[in-house]
Design a protein around this motif. Structure first.
Motif, PDB file in Angstrom:
ATOM      1  N   ASP A 113      29.972  19.567 -38.903  1.00  0.00           N
ATOM      2  CA  ASP A 113      28.671  20.234 -39.081  1.00  0.00           C
ATOM      3  C   ASP A 113      27.526  19.231 -39.013  1.00  0.00           C
ATOM      4  O   ASP A 113      26.487  19.494 -38.401  1.00  0.00           O
ATOM      5  N   PHE A 114      27.721  18.078 -39.642  1.00  0.00           N
ATOM      6  CA  PHE A 114      26.687  17.042 -39.683  1.00  0.00           C
ATOM      7  C   PHE A 114      26.417  16.484 -38.287  1.00  0.00           C
ATOM      8  O   PHE A 114      25.276  16.500 -37.804  1.00  0.00           O
ATOM      9  N   VAL A 115      27.463  16.019 -37.610  1.00  0.00           N
ATOM     10  CA  VAL A 115      27.294  15.374 -36.302  1.00  0.00           C
ATOM     11  C   VAL A 115      26.870  16.393 -35.244  1.00  0.00           C
ATOM     12  O   VAL A 115      25.984  16.118 -34.429  1.00  0.00           O
ATOM     13  N   HIS A 116      27.467  17.562 -35.263  1.00  0.00           N
ATOM     14  CA  HIS A 116      27.095  18.609 -34.309  1.00  0.00           C
ATOM     15  C   HIS A 116      25.618  18.981 -34.482  1.00  0.00           C
ATOM     16  O   HIS A 116      24.889  19.153 -33.489  1.00  0.00           O
ATOM     17  N   GLY A 117      25.172  19.076 -35.718  1.00  0.00           N
ATOM     18  CA  GLY A 117      23.771  19.388 -35.970  1.00  0.00           C
ATOM     19  C   GLY A 117      22.832  18.327 -35.421  1.00  0.00           C
ATOM     20  O   GLY A 117      21.744  18.645 -34.912  1.00  0.00           O
ATOM     21  N   LEU A 118      23.242  17.059 -35.484  1.00  0.00           N
ATOM     22  CA  LEU A 118      22.417  15.984 -34.938  1.00  0.00           C
ATOM     23  C   LEU A 118      22.312  16.088 -33.419  1.00  0.00           C
ATOM     24  O   LEU A 118      21.240  15.881 -32.838  1.00  0.00           O
ATOM     25  N   PHE A 119      23.427  16.424 -32.760  1.00  0.00           N
ATOM     26  CA  PHE A 119      23.398  16.604 -31.305  1.00  0.00           C
ATOM     27  C   PHE A 119      22.465  17.750 -30.920  1.00  0.00           C
ATOM     28  O   PHE A 119      21.661  17.632 -29.981  1.00  0.00           O
ATOM     29  N   MET A 120      22.595  18.868 -31.625  1.00  0.00           N
ATOM     30  CA  MET A 120      21.761  20.025 -31.306  1.00  0.00           C
ATOM     31  C   MET A 120      20.282  19.702 -31.518  1.00  0.00           C
ATOM     32  O   MET A 120      19.423  20.069 -30.707  1.00  0.00           O
ATOM     33  N   LEU A 121      19.973  18.997 -32.602  1.00  0.00           N
ATOM     34  CA  LEU A 121      18.591  18.623 -32.872  1.00  0.00           C
ATOM     35  C   LEU A 121      18.041  17.712 -31.776  1.00  0.00           C
ATOM     36  O   LEU A 121      16.918  17.914 -31.280  1.00  0.00           O
ATOM     37  N   THR A 122      18.816  16.722 -31.387  1.00  0.00           N
ATOM     38  CA  THR A 122      18.389  15.774 -30.352  1.00  0.00           C
ATOM     39  C   THR A 122      18.030  16.488 -29.058  1.00  0.00           C
ATOM     40  O   THR A 122      16.996  16.205 -28.443  1.00  0.00           O
TER      41      THR A 122
END
Length: 204
Positions: A113-122
């Motif tokens: 959830d943490f890493v996936h959220g960072l990708f989506m935000l980027t």
């Protein structure tokens, strides 16, 4: 702004601005590899919102960045992230080669959830995102890691790829993750959005 106040590319005001940004970036990223990566991304975008995929040159990145780099395909609409090119440093820390594998097949639980959220935000915002957090793999190891995600585009409009440069440290991680986004020429702290990934939260 007009006359002598205008900050042209070679003016003292412009040079001071670049120095201030470099100092701020070094303070936020805190790692020479990540600072070089940010400088490289900034240079190849050449004033655009983000670089084109074809602007990324592995020979230009060289041995200082390539082992720590991860090139991903990102489909924001589908919410998918696939590892296209993976540096050797990742294989060493993940324990296997994750080339061609979707992020959902590599990570689980709150870490996904943490890493996936960072990708989506980027890629949604088309902006670099820095994070400093724990790294935990299914062998139960607890490491500290810093990662810099930077958007790329195939067509010059949509951020459909990301270049990630990440370093790992065999030290205790911070209790709470630290996350910052680069927008409007400066870094902004958005860590409070990621408190769910506290060091004592379950990962798997």
């Amino acid at each position: 702004m007009s006359g002598p106040e205008r900050a042209t590319a070679g003016s003292p005001a412009s040079r001071l601005g670049r120095v201030a940004l470099r100092n701020s970036t070094e303070s936020v990223l805190g790692n020479g590899v990540l600072c070089r990566a940010f400088d490289y991304w900034t240079r190849i975008r050449n004033g655009a919102a983000m670089p084109l995929r074809r602007d990324l040159d592995p020979m230009d990145m060289g041995p200082a960045l390539l082992p720590h780099s991860l090139l991903t395909d990102v489909d924001v609409a589908a919410g998918s992230v696939r590892h296209r090119v993976v540096g050797t440093n990742f294989a060493e820390n993940f324990g296997r080669d994750i080339t061609g594998i979707d992020l959902s097949e590599v990570l689980r639980g709150s870490y996904f959830d943490f890493v996936h959220g960072l990708f989506m935000l980027t890629c949604k915002e088309k902006l670099p995102v820095f994070s400093h957090s724990r790294f935990r793999w299914d062998e139960g190891r607890m490491l500290r890691t810093s990662r810099l995600m930077m958007p790329l585009s195939r067509d010059g409009r949509n951020a459909d790829m990301a270049i990630v440069v990440q370093v790992f440290e065999h030290e205790m991680p911070p209790v709470l993750p630290r996350v910052q986004i680069f927008e409007n020429g400066s870094w902004r702290d958005i860590s409070e959005q990621y408190a769910f990934f506290a060091v004592d939260a379950p990962v798997l």
